[in-house]
Design a protein around this motif. Structure first.
Motif, PDB file in Angstrom:
ATOM      1  N   GLN A 544       9.018  52.106  17.015  1.00 49.57           N
ATOM      2  CA  GLN A 544      10.333  51.623  16.950  1.00 49.57           C
ATOM      3  C   GLN A 544      10.871  52.524  18.026  1.00 49.57           C
ATOM      4  O   GLN A 544      12.239  52.721  18.329  1.00 49.57           O
ATOM      5  CB  GLN A 544      10.733  50.993  16.026  1.00 49.57           C
ATOM      6  CG  GLN A 544      12.330  49.920  16.660  1.00 49.57           C
ATOM      7  CD  GLN A 544      12.011  49.468  17.428  1.00 49.57           C
ATOM      8  OE1 GLN A 544      11.910  48.187  17.940  1.00 49.57           O
ATOM      9  NE2 GLN A 544      12.597  49.690  18.556  1.00 49.57           N
ATOM     10  N   ARG A 545      10.725  53.834  16.584  1.00 49.38           N
ATOM     11  CA  ARG A 545      11.573  54.881  16.572  1.00 49.38           C
ATOM     12  C   ARG A 545      11.345  55.643  17.794  1.00 49.38           C
ATOM     13  O   ARG A 545      11.960  56.308  18.744  1.00 49.38           O
ATOM     14  CB  ARG A 545      11.166  56.264  15.459  1.00 49.38           C
ATOM     15  CG  ARG A 545      11.981  57.091  15.749  1.00 49.38           C
ATOM     16  CD  ARG A 545      11.806  58.339  14.709  1.00 49.38           C
ATOM     17  NE  ARG A 545      12.273  57.932  12.983  1.00 49.38           N
ATOM     18  CZ  ARG A 545      13.176  58.466  12.271  1.00 49.38           C
ATOM     19  NH1 ARG A 545      14.162  58.623  12.966  1.00 49.38           N
ATOM     20  NH2 ARG A 545      13.508  57.717  11.450  1.00 49.38           N
ATOM     21  N   LEU A 547      10.062  54.218  21.044  1.00 50.76           N
ATOM     22  CA  LEU A 547      10.763  53.618  22.106  1.00 50.76           C
ATOM     23  C   LEU A 547      12.293  53.835  21.712  1.00 50.76           C
ATOM     24  O   LEU A 547      12.535  54.071  23.470  1.00 50.76           O
ATOM     25  CB  LEU A 547      10.279  51.472  21.726  1.00 50.76           C
ATOM     26  CG  LEU A 547       9.281  51.710  21.933  1.00 50.76           C
ATOM     27  CD1 LEU A 547       8.474  49.930  21.465  1.00 50.76           C
ATOM     28  CD2 LEU A 547       9.047  51.592  23.482  1.00 50.76           C
ATOM     29  N   ASP A 548      13.247  53.902  21.390  1.00 51.17           N
ATOM     30  CA  ASP A 548      15.211  53.496  21.057  1.00 51.17           C
ATOM     31  C   ASP A 548      14.762  55.195  22.394  1.00 51.17           C
ATOM     32  O   ASP A 548      15.407  55.252  23.077  1.00 51.17           O
ATOM     33  CB  ASP A 548      14.677  53.644  19.728  1.00 51.17           C
ATOM     34  CG  ASP A 548      15.067  52.772  19.205  1.00 51.17           C
ATOM     35  OD1 ASP A 548      14.819  51.744  19.665  1.00 51.17           O
ATOM     36  OD2 ASP A 548      15.159  52.528  18.116  1.00 51.17           O
ATOM     37  N   HIS A 549      13.844  56.590  21.013  1.00 42.88           N
ATOM     38  CA  HIS A 549      14.186  57.367  22.026  1.00 42.88           C
ATOM     39  C   HIS A 549      13.683  57.557  23.523  1.00 42.88           C
ATOM     40  O   HIS A 549      14.579  58.166  24.440  1.00 42.88           O
ATOM     41  CB  HIS A 549      13.818  58.992  21.859  1.00 42.88           C
ATOM     42  CG  HIS A 549      14.189  59.644  19.800  1.00 42.88           C
ATOM     43  ND1 HIS A 549      15.223  59.799  19.917  1.00 42.88           N
ATOM     44  CD2 HIS A 549      13.144  59.104  18.570  1.00 42.88           C
ATOM     45  CE1 HIS A 549      15.896  60.164  18.745  1.00 42.88           C
ATOM     46  NE2 HIS A 549      14.745  59.481  17.893  1.00 42.88           N
ATOM     47  N   ALA A 550      12.779  56.740  23.840  1.00 47.37           N
ATOM     48  CA  ALA A 550      12.183  56.502  25.147  1.00 47.37           C
ATOM     49  C   ALA A 550      13.600  55.655  26.414  1.00 47.37           C
ATOM     50  O   ALA A 550      13.482  56.421  26.844  1.00 47.37           O
ATOM     51  CB  ALA A 550      10.699  55.847  25.329  1.00 47.37           C
ATOM     52  N   ARG A 551      13.962  54.787  25.712  1.00 41.51           N
ATOM     53  CA  ARG A 551      14.706  53.703  26.590  1.00 41.51           C
ATOM     54  C   ARG A 551      16.079  55.283  26.328  1.00 41.51           C
ATOM     55  O   ARG A 551      17.016  54.459  27.814  1.00 41.51           O
ATOM     56  CB  ARG A 551      15.102  52.975  25.442  1.00 41.51           C
ATOM     57  CG  ARG A 551      14.380  51.525  25.516  1.00 41.51           C
ATOM     58  CD  ARG A 551      14.452  50.542  25.024  1.00 41.51           C
ATOM     59  NE  ARG A 551      12.865  49.875  25.214  1.00 41.51           N
ATOM     60  CZ  ARG A 551      12.984  49.021  24.229  1.00 41.51           C
ATOM     61  NH1 ARG A 551      13.008  48.772  22.522  1.00 41.51           N
ATOM     62  NH2 ARG A 551      11.516  47.740  23.896  1.00 41.51           N
ATOM     63  N   GLN A 571      -0.737  50.028  18.829  1.00 40.35           N
ATOM     64  CA  GLN A 571      -0.506  48.956  19.216  1.00 40.35           C
ATOM     65  C   GLN A 571       0.690  47.842  19.092  1.00 40.35           C
ATOM     66  O   GLN A 571       1.056  47.279  19.305  1.00 40.35           O
ATOM     67  CB  GLN A 571      -1.480  47.892  18.286  1.00 40.35           C
ATOM     68  CG  GLN A 571      -3.472  47.653  18.216  1.00 40.35           C
ATOM     69  CD  GLN A 571      -4.163  47.961  17.765  1.00 40.35           C
ATOM     70  OE1 GLN A 571      -4.170  48.385  16.701  1.00 40.35           O
ATOM     71  NE2 GLN A 571      -5.144  47.274  17.848  1.00 40.35           N
ATOM     72  N   GLU A 572       1.437  48.607  17.747  1.00 43.67           N
ATOM     73  CA  GLU A 572       2.580  48.508  17.461  1.00 43.67           C
ATOM     74  C   GLU A 572       3.197  48.767  18.441  1.00 43.67           C
ATOM     75  O   GLU A 572       4.122  47.815  19.208  1.00 43.67           O
ATOM     76  CB  GLU A 572       3.068  49.010  16.357  1.00 43.67           C
ATOM     77  CG  GLU A 572       2.243  49.103  15.161  1.00 43.67           C
ATOM     78  CD  GLU A 572       2.971  47.462  14.451  1.00 43.67           C
ATOM     79  OE1 GLU A 572       3.773  46.575  15.356  1.00 43.67           O
ATOM     80  OE2 GLU A 572       2.172  46.951  14.109  1.00 43.67           O
TER      81      GLU A 572
END
Length: 869
Positions: A544-545, A547-551, A571-572
């Motif tokens: 999640q961390r 992905l947040d930065h990638a967004r 997988q997560e």
């Protein structure tokens, strides 16, 4: 010779109809005298036309080998297949009994009651004055063992079988020996007629000669250079002409390339950047004193400061001055080697004109590549198919045993370390390596076992007058002292923290009185903001961390110490992302980046990760989850890194993938950011067992066995007074704070009894590793053959990453990235016992995946890599 040999003739090699031995129909044969001449002529050519003459002389403490001594070693080479005169070997052409190999009967002559009769027939008694009078029988015994043990390892004498040496109505082995001895004396009259000082009674000569002879036998047995003779006349005249052609074709004679290497060859050619000004540290590496009788240099410089180009510039200087004949560039991983090979190939093309350009071999098992051309291994054959223009340029690439015989090779460091292990063809590897400027990149001191093996390699290399360069971005003072001196004093931590960086330390072959030169690297500097995060046990939070930065538009690199953690995080990540737009993958198929992929897919992953994170790629938000496979050599540039806790020197290597190049950054990422994942509890002591060994999660205590270093690294990361870090300016301070012996001692003294037990285990383990190398390495202070090679070197090879088993699929199978897979590898730890065959069974194709049986286990291969079912 067409047809089949007469039963009274002595043959060395046979060709069967359709190359099928089972037909029993011989269509061509090569006489023993012709093959003996072939190998002797190659031995002579290697000593006359390569630097091996100087290297052998240095090993025995001489300034040079005279022509008489060259002739004597060549004459010994002519006797290498003397055992082929036996009834047992010759019977193999006619279906008669008994049959035998040719090495065992030869070495068993030493246990024959009438051995003097055979040795006199072979001319050995006329060679006694080639060696010191004292203990001459023992010396000759070992030199003959080194002559006859040319198939990769010593062969101890066994109980002789007199039948093999009996004279019959058909043939006389004794007469065969006399013919071979007479021919040898005609071919090399100087060896027998001229006086010369005896060879010294040094085992180093026996070991080096065995490696030289084994290499000569590989070349002399190659039918493309030495086709079967069509006459029994003048075998040595033919052999010398063929040997000259072979040495030229294989670029073993450096005179041609050396003659066309421009006197001002340097960084402009290496980098293809006109008027490019090298960094001062690069000039320093090229220009530090060259020790005539061999020397070692150690370069400590930051990632991205051009260490590779500095090494190539020093190679060019040494090669131009006749101090080396070639180059072996060793790196830690196969990925690094495949990437570096392309760079070195491009540089060599710029340094040498095409007609005299030495080939650059990729020394990575599983690949057959020279320059930028790959070969195809022929089915059901030991042969390979090259494009016509390559011809012999790829000869050394065709077998891993021959890698070090290449003029220039780029490969893994294990290929170098195998030259000192009691492993097949170690002697040939070691002697071939003596020709090279040995460059070892990414040297670390965290593994006492590997360090000791490298020390053994350097002992041999420097004793022969060789030259070596070791490079690291993160070498501690203790490691530098160990590498450059025999028994130097390590400076205290305070002094070590203030030593210059970057630094080039150089020393002659004696490794006494090293000197250091400080010079600036590039003018690049980056600020790194490290952050601790206790989510190591929570892959969902890590995903999640990321992905947040990638967004937010950041390029995010997640590095886990274990493949299993890497896959769980992947997988997560996929579960949370919802689509693949933010996920790294190959042609739209998301995947992690780790070592458990087939070679071709691994190359696709390497290409894809560089296409995604490379310096010239467009900015976009993306996440890649990987293991240590991305921490070295790949040219990646991330905005943010999330990494498991690891030793400080390794962490700095990983940080080398952050802000590697100048480019526009997304808002909020102007400063490089590194998030280090740790367990929730700050205390590592619960992971220390009663005996002091550590078994923690996420590779803490397993991948990285010394918890003291991990604890010290954790403490540095938590020290706000040191943050943010300025890289490379703070490299020296950070490494010494986490790896210096004084720093590790502080950890133990402050933490309690568990840590004292762990320290004792670590130190004991390191000592055991050092001692273990003595059991698996070749002791070149002992005579050749005094220590037969063990039947199994499994543990030693596993530690070198050599115990992967090749798995051949019975037919190509569609892989997860749209390309067919024909082979892959299974690690030794995934099997109970060594497999009986290389072929997989019960292969079942799925959607983007397949399963198979191998070694009694079930495996699955898909876009997440290889796993056991």
């Amino acid at each position: 010779m067409d047809g089949s040999p007469d039963r009274s003739q002595f043959w060395a090699k046979l060709t069967y109809k359709d190359n099928d031995r089972s037909t029993g129909e011989i269509v061509d044969w090569h006489p023993l005298l012709a093959h003996s001449a072939d190998v002797a002529a190659v031995t002579e050519a290697l000593l006359q036309r390569t630097i091996l003459r100087d290297r052998v002389a240095s090993l025995i403490g001489w300034d040079d080998l005279s022509d008489v001594h060259v002739a004597r070693l060549s004459a010994l080479a002519a006797l290498h297949d003397a055992g082929k005169v036996t009834q047992g070997f010759q019977n193999r052409a006619f279906g008669n009994k008994p049959t035998s190999d040719h090495v065992t009967p030869a070495v068993s002559l030493f246990r024959e009651d009438n051995r003097l009769e055979f040795f006199e027939a072979l001319g050995v008694l006329s060679m006694l004055d080639w060696f010191p009078e004292q203990n001459v029988e023992e010396i000759v015994y070992h030199i003959l063992l080194s002559t006859w043990g040319h198939h990769g390892e010593p062969v101890p004498p066994q109980r002789p079988d007199p039948v093999l040496w009996e004279t019959t109505e058909v043939r006389s082995p004794t007469e065969g020996l006399r013919r071979l001895a007479g021919a040898t004396q005609r071919w090399f009259p100087n060896a027998f007629k001229n006086e010369a000082q005896p060879f010294p009674a040094l085992p180093s000569l026996q070991h080096a000669f065995n490696g030289l002879l084994t290499l000569a036998d590989w070349i002399g047995s190659d039918g493309s250079f030495f086709p079967f003779a069509d006459t029994l006349d003048a075998p040595m005249e033919r052999a010398r002409a063929r040997a000259a052609e072979a040495v030229d074709a294989l670029f073993l004679d450096p005179d041609g390339p050396r003659s066309v290497l421009s006197a001002d060859s340097g960084f402009d050619q290496i980098l293809e950047q006109p008027d490019w000004t090298p960094y001062p540290i690069q000039d320093a590496v090229r220009d530090v004193p060259v020790h005539k009788h061999g020397g070692l240099a150690v370069l400590e410089s930051d990632t991205g400061s051009g260490k590779t180009e500095a090494a190539l510039a020093r190679y060019a200087r040494l090669f131009r001055n006749g101090l080396v004949d070639g180059l072996y560039f060793a790196v830690p991983t196969r990925t690094a080697a495949t990437q570096l090979h392309d760079r070195v190939t491009a540089a060599v093309k710029r340094l040498f004109p095409e007609e005299q350009r030495p080939p650059v071999v990729q020394a990575v098992p599983g690949y057959i590549k020279a320059d930028d051309v790959e070969a195809t291994r022929l089915p059901d054959s030991f042969g390979v198919r090259w494009d016509e223009e390559v011809q012999h340029r790829g000869w050394a690439a065709e077998s891993s045993k021959r890698y070090l015989a290449a003029p220039i090779a780029v490969g893994t460091v294990d290929q170098v370390l195998l030259s000192t292990l009691q492993a097949s063809h170690a002697h040939m590897r070691a002697t071939a390596l003596l020709r090279h400027f040995l460059v070892v990149d990414e040297v670390h001191a965290s593994d006492a076992y590997m360090t000791r093996l490298m020390d053994r390699v350097l002992d041999q290399h420097l004793a022969a007058g060789g030259h070596a360069l070791l490079m690291s971005a993160t070498l501690g003072a203790s490691a530098r002292v160990d590498l450059t001196t025999d028994d130097g004093d390590v400076p205290g931590q305070d002094a070590a923290e203030t030593e210059d960086y970057p630094l080039v330390t150089h020393v002659d072959a004696t490794r006494t009185d090293p000197e250091s030169v400080h010079a600036a690297s590039s003018d690049a500097s980056k600020t790194v903001a490290p952050t601790l995060c206790d989510d190591a046990d929570a892959p969902q939070n890590v995903a999640q961390r990321a992905l947040d930065h990638a967004r937010n538009g950041a390029r995010v690199l997640v590095i886990r110490n274990l493949v299993d953690d890497c896959i769980k995080t992947q997988q997560e990540l996929e579960s949370l992302a919802g689509d693949n737009t933010l996920l790294f993958g190959v042609d739209g198929t998301p995947a992690p980046h780790h070592s458990r992929f087939a070679p071709d897919d691994r190359q696709r992953l390497d290409n894809a990760v560089e296409d995604t994170f490379g310096p010239a790629t467009p900015n976009r938000g993306v996440v890649a989850v990987a293991t240590q496979t991305v921490e070295q050599s790949l040219d990646l540039d991330a905005d943010l890194m999330i990494t498991d806790l690891c030793p400080m020197d390794v962490l700095l290597q990983r940080i080398g993938r952050l802000h590697r190049h100048g480019r526009d950054r997304p808002d909020g990422y102007a400063t490089a950011r590194c998030v280090v994942l740790t367990p929730e509890e700050r205390d590592l002591a619960p992971h220390i067992s009663d005996d002091g060994q550590a078994f923690g999660p996420h590779g803490l205590g397993t991948v990285y066995g010394d918890l003291r270093v991990l604890d010290a690294t954790w403490a540095v990361l938590g020290n706000d007074d040191l943050a943010p870090w300025q890289i490379p300016e703070d490299n020296r301070l950070l490494v010494e704070r986490a790896t210096h012996p004084d720093a590790l001692r502080t950890v133990v003294e402050n933490e309690g009894d568990d840590w004292h037990r762990h320290e004792q285990w670590v130190l004991g383990s390191q000592q055991a590793d050092r001692q273990a190398t003595g059991h698996v390495t070749i002791d070149r202070g002992e005579p050749f053959g005094a220590e037969p090679f063990p039947d199994d070197l499994g543990t030693a090879k596993t530690r070198l990453g050599q115990e992967d088993y090749r798995v051949e699929l019975p037919h190509p199978v569609d892989g997860p990235f749209g390309a067919a897979i024909e082979e892959l590898s299974v690690s030794a730890w995934q099997l109970d016992d060594p497999p009986e065959t290389e072929e997989a069974t019960d292969v079942k194709q799925g959607s983007g995946a397949f399963s198979f049986q191998f070694g009694g286990h079930s495996f699955q291969y898909d876009r997440l890599g290889l796993s056991q079912k």
